[in-house]
Design a protein around this motif. Structure first.
Motif, PDB file in Angstrom:
ATOM      1  N   LYS A  30       0.873  -1.166   0.000  1.00 18.97           N
ATOM      2  CA  LYS A  30       0.000   0.000   0.000  1.00 18.97           C
ATOM      3  C   LYS A  30       0.912   1.218   0.000  1.00 18.97           C
ATOM      4  O   LYS A  30       1.653   1.452   0.961  1.00 18.97           O
ATOM      5  CB  LYS A  30      -0.926   0.020   1.212  1.00 18.97           C
ATOM      6  CG  LYS A  30      -1.839   1.246   1.244  1.00 18.97           C
ATOM      7  CD  LYS A  30      -2.825   1.196   2.388  1.00 18.97           C
ATOM      8  CE  LYS A  30      -3.655   2.467   2.482  1.00 18.97           C
ATOM      9  NZ  LYS A  30      -4.387   2.787   1.232  1.00 18.97           N
ATOM     10  N   GLU A 121      -2.483   3.488  -5.704  1.00 21.47           N
ATOM     11  CA  GLU A 121      -2.722   3.175  -4.291  1.00 21.47           C
ATOM     12  C   GLU A 121      -1.987   1.918  -3.843  1.00 21.47           C
ATOM     13  O   GLU A 121      -1.545   1.826  -2.689  1.00 21.47           O
ATOM     14  CB  GLU A 121      -4.222   3.008  -4.050  1.00 21.47           C
ATOM     15  CG  GLU A 121      -4.988   4.315  -4.041  1.00 21.47           C
ATOM     16  CD  GLU A 121      -6.423   4.126  -3.594  1.00 21.47           C
ATOM     17  OE1 GLU A 121      -6.723   4.403  -2.415  1.00 21.47           O
ATOM     18  OE2 GLU A 121      -7.257   3.693  -4.427  1.00 21.47           O
ATOM     19  N   THR A 334      -2.128   8.564  -0.694  1.00 15.89           N
ATOM     20  CA  THR A 334      -3.287   8.162   0.087  1.00 15.89           C
ATOM     21  C   THR A 334      -4.433   9.164  -0.034  1.00 15.89           C
ATOM     22  O   THR A 334      -5.546   8.902   0.411  1.00 15.89           O
ATOM     23  CB  THR A 334      -2.936   7.998   1.577  1.00 15.89           C
ATOM     24  OG1 THR A 334      -2.629   9.281   2.148  1.00 15.89           O
ATOM     25  CG2 THR A 334      -1.736   7.074   1.749  1.00 15.89           C
TER      26      THR A 334
END
Length: 337
Positions: A30, A121, A334
């Motif tokens: 992530k 992402e 993010t």
């Protein structure tokens, strides 16, 4: 997940895509931050081989993030680890790899050529390209790992000592990283040249002995070492007029693929010049860069020009192209806005 794709020259798209599926020996990450590189700017404006190669192009390679999943056979990384990613992925078995030249791997690929790139992402990376960082590490600073590694690899080519007058041509983020790593090297002098006055003032504050605005003044000095970070063929050609006998020139900035320069081979011989290039980085340089950042022995925080949400990526690219950025921009993947 959100995937960021360059679909044509000057056209970024934010697309929805499935989260990448785990593969044996790979890690899903992530992404937290992605540094904005000068080559990203080149690609956006279709100035390099990468931008001309094919669309869609997945842009962004200076990555830090959190491990979101590990594939079978990955034992040294775990979900929740904070990591940085070496974007050059090598096979480990060809002759260059065996000679510790993974950046020349015969089968190499990179982040973005395989799966989503650093402005998305999530991404996947082979486990041997993922380096664990300290849990408390600032992700804004970790995003500097890849550019610092490229600079270290470039410096490995050079022989610098206390008798040398050194010129860094170009006061962008890379030139300023060179400045940070060289300012304590006990050189005779360290000069930074650029055409943007604000950048030069910044370089002076960071420790340059002298700064020169080449758009406003002539530089009559001769140098023992020139590190060209401009990405301008015109400036590279001019470098050869500024060298002493026995000088070294490192052509670091990536010039547009179709650009050319004119040199006289006799002058290279007659001046006993050493000319170097520097292609990306090695795993060793990447590990050293991470250690320098985490130990605080390089102050990359002073080079941080701002952290912007990924929805501002195009605006950031345009500002870098226009010379309105002092230091390095980091993208917060993010946040969209």
């Amino acid at each position: 997940m959100r995937k960021v794709v360059l679909t044509a020259v000057g056209k970024l798209e934010y697309q929805e895509a499935p989260i990448p599926q785990l593969r044996e020996g790979w890690v899903r990450i992530k992404i937290l931050r992605c540094g904005l590189c000068g080559t990203d700017v080149h690609n956006y404006y279709k100035e390099t081989i990468f931008g001309k190669d094919a669309y869609p192009f997945h842009m962004g390679h200076e990555v830090c993030g959190i491990v979101d999943g590990v594939g079978k056979g990955v034992d040294d990384l775990a979900v929740g680890d904070k990591v940085v990613v070496n974007p050059i992925w090598s096979c480990g078995v060809c002759q260059p790899c065996r000679m510790e030249q993974a950046n020349h791997c015969e089968h190499k690929t990179t982040i973005g050529l395989v799966g989503p790139s650093g402005n998305s992402e999530y991404t996947l990376a082979p486990a041997n390209a993922v380096f664990k960082a300290e849990p408390e590490s600032d992700p804004d600073l970790l995003a500097f790992t890849e550019p610092v590694a490229t600079v270290l690899y470039g410096l490995d080519k050079l022989r610098v000592d206390s008798t040398h007058d050194v010129l860094i041509a170009g006061a962008g983020a890379i030139g300023l990283i060179f400045l940070q790593l060289l300012k304590n090297a006990r050189l005779r002098s360290l000069t930074v040249a650029d055409i943007v006055e604000d950048r030069l003032a910044f370089a002076k504050r960071l420790g340059a002995d002298q700064v020169i605005n080449t758009a406003a003044q002539m530089d009559e000095k001769k140098y023992d070492v020139i590190i060209d970070c401009t990405g301008s063929a015109k400036v590279v050609e001019q470098d050869f007029e500024k060298v002493r006998f026995g000088a070294q020139i490192l052509i670091f900035g990536v010039c547009p693929i179709d650009s050319t320069i004119t040199l006289k081979p006799f002058d290279i011989y007659n001046n006993d010049l050493s000319i170097y290039s520097s292609y990306t980085l090695t795993p060793s340089a990447f590990q050293r860069a991470l250690c320098l950042i985490q130990s605080g022995r390089i102050d990359v925080g002073s080079l941080l020009a701002g952290v912007y949400p990924v929805g501002k990526l195009e605006e950031c690219i345009q500002n870098v192209k226009a010379g309105r950025v002092n230091g390095k921009i980091v993208i917060d993947t993010t946040k969209m806005f």
